[in-house]
Design an enzyme around this catalytic site. Structure first.
Site, short mmCIF file in Angstrom:
data_model
loop_
_atom_site.label_atom_id
_atom_site.label_comp_id
_atom_site.label_asym_id
_atom_site.label_seq_id
_atom_site.Cartn_x
_atom_site.Cartn_y
_atom_site.Cartn_z
N ARG A 1 -2.49 -9.56 -20.30
CA ARG A 1 -3.44 -9.39 -21.40
C ARG A 1 -2.89 -8.46 -22.49
NH1 ARG A 1 -6.29 -4.78 -21.27
NH2 ARG A 1 -8.07 -5.54 -22.46
N PRO B 1 0.82 -1.22 0.00
CA PRO B 1 0.00 0.00 0.00
C PRO B 1 0.85 1.27 0.00
CG PRO B 1 -0.51 -1.40 1.93
CD PRO B 1 0.57 -2.08 1.16
N ASP C 1 -7.86 -2.29 -29.49
CA ASP C 1 -7.37 -1.30 -30.44
C ASP C 1 -8.24 -0.06 -30.46
OD1 ASP C 1 -6.06 -3.57 -32.98
OD2 ASP C 1 -5.23 -2.79 -31.11
N GLU D 1 2.93 -7.24 8.70
CA GLU D 1 3.18 -5.79 8.61
C GLU D 1 4.15 -5.46 7.48
OE1 GLU D 1 1.15 -3.98 10.50
OE2 GLU D 1 0.46 -5.94 11.20
C1 JET Z 1 -1.74 -3.44 -1.26
C2 JET Z 1 -1.14 -3.32 -2.48
O1 JET Z 1 -2.13 -4.49 0.82
C3 JET Z 1 -1.44 -4.39 -0.20
O2 JET Z 1 -0.30 -5.14 -0.40
C4 JET Z 1 -0.10 -6.27 0.39
C5 JET Z 1 0.69 -6.11 1.62
C6 JET Z 1 0.04 -6.18 2.84
C7 JET Z 1 0.78 -6.11 3.98
C8 JET Z 1 2.16 -5.97 3.92
C9 JET Z 1 2.80 -5.89 2.69
O3 JET Z 1 4.16 -5.74 2.70
C10 JET Z 1 4.84 -5.42 1.52
C11 JET Z 1 6.14 -4.82 1.85
O4 JET Z 1 6.62 -3.94 0.96
C12 JET Z 1 7.87 -3.36 1.18
O5 JET Z 1 6.75 -5.08 2.86
C13 JET Z 1 2.05 -5.97 1.54
C14 JET Z 1 -2.71 -2.46 -1.20
N1 JET Z 1 -2.67 -1.80 -2.35
N2 JET Z 1 -1.74 -2.31 -3.10
#
Ligand code: JET
Length: 277
Positions: free
Chosen positions: A173, A104, A188, A131
């Site tokens: 796709r 996120p 297209d 997290e």
């Molecule tokens: C997300 C993607 O929630 C989303 O992504 C999943 C997520 C949830 C909890 C932790 C996490 O960690 C990723 C990380 O990145 C450095 O550590 C990923 C919402 N919108 N797009």
């Protein structure tokens, strides 16, 4: 294109064997390998997380299993889940992949990103949970390959798996040959405008009257000029109602007299459109 996915929930990716994605894989336009992160743990409980440094709620994914997984997946060396049939087969299509981490806190993934990533030969998706992944993993990976943290929108998911599915479908796709003839023709005709300034208006099919509801007569008129104009009117109306921020990015020179009339009917101040320039 080759795509590798690293996750603690391989089963999330079963739908990639269906429909368009399944066909693309059968036709070898796309090769997907799904890898279990726990294959690269070494303790009896296959631990992938620990408590956050500095305190706070939840758990954080350990950098070491991630680094071992990425190293293994990107070196073509055999791994535990290759032995169990998880490997997509064959040698990597390029020496260095691009690592995508759905999160996120990433830059928002758009159709432009899908188009750009569809030109890459090899993508690796890292699906974080809890997290997130210890930040040193992405730092370390970035010394070996391009790394992008991407968000699919402003909400929080339980993990990166669903976001990965979304991005893979949007990217795949667009690969040459993946869409059939009818679908690619559709693409297209909308390629230029799609999701850049206007959303698409409503669509209709047969029967011409359904439960007393008519298909708009202009669509059955055979008058292609009038049909195109009507579709643009409806696209403008839907955009101003549902996605006004897209219209604010619309240069006023792209709006003809009829566009302005339709927008005025929808209560859109033409001065604001002019101000957007
Ligand atoms: C997300 C993607 O929630 C989303 O992504 C999943 C997520 C949830 C909890 C932790 C996490 O960690 C990723 C990380 O990145 C450095 O550590 C990923 C919402 N919108 N797009």
């Amino acid at each position: 294109m080759r795509i590798d996915i690293i996750t603690i929930f391989r089963d999330y990716f079963a739908p990639l064997d269906l429909s368009l994605m399944g066909k693309a894989q059968q036709r070898e336009l796309l090769t997907i390998g799904v890898h279990d992160l726990r294959s690269w743990t070494h303790d009896r409980h296959n631990t992938v997380d620990d408590t956050p440094s500095g305190g706070g709620p939840g758990m954080v994914m350990l950098p070491e299993p991630w680094n071992e997984a990425l190293t293994s997946v990107t070196s073509g060396a055999s791994s535990a889940d290759e032995a169990s049939g998880a490997d997509a087969g064959g040698v990597p299509t390029a020496e260095v992949p691009r690592l995508i981490v759905p999160t996120p806190s990433g830059a928002v993934f758009t159709q432009r990103d899908a188009e750009r990533l569809a030109r890459e030969p090899w993508l690796v998706f890292a699906c974080g949970r809890y997290e997130g992944i210890d930040a040193r993993f992405a730092e370390e990976a970035a010394t070996r390959m391009p790394v992008e943290e991407l968000s699919i929108g402003d909400y929080v998911l339980a993990g990166g798996e669903v976001a990965t599915l979304v991005m893979i479908e949007a990217i795949a796709r667009l690969l040459p040959g993946v869409l059939g003839n009818s679908e690619s023709a559709v693409q297209d005709s909308f390629a230029e405008g799609a999701m850049s300034h206007l959303v698409e208006g409503p669509v209709y099919t047969k029967p011409p009257v359904w439960r007393g509801r008519e298909v708009p007569p202009v669509l059955l008129s055979g008058h292609h000029g009038a049909i195109d104009r009507w579709r643009r009117d409806e696209a403008l109306r839907k955009t101003v109602r549902n996605r006004p921020e897209l219209l604010r990015g619309h240069a006023s020179e792209d709006l003809d007299a009829r566009d302005r009339e339709v927008l005025a009917e929808e209560g859109w101040p033409s001065s604001s459109v002019d101000m957007a320039d």
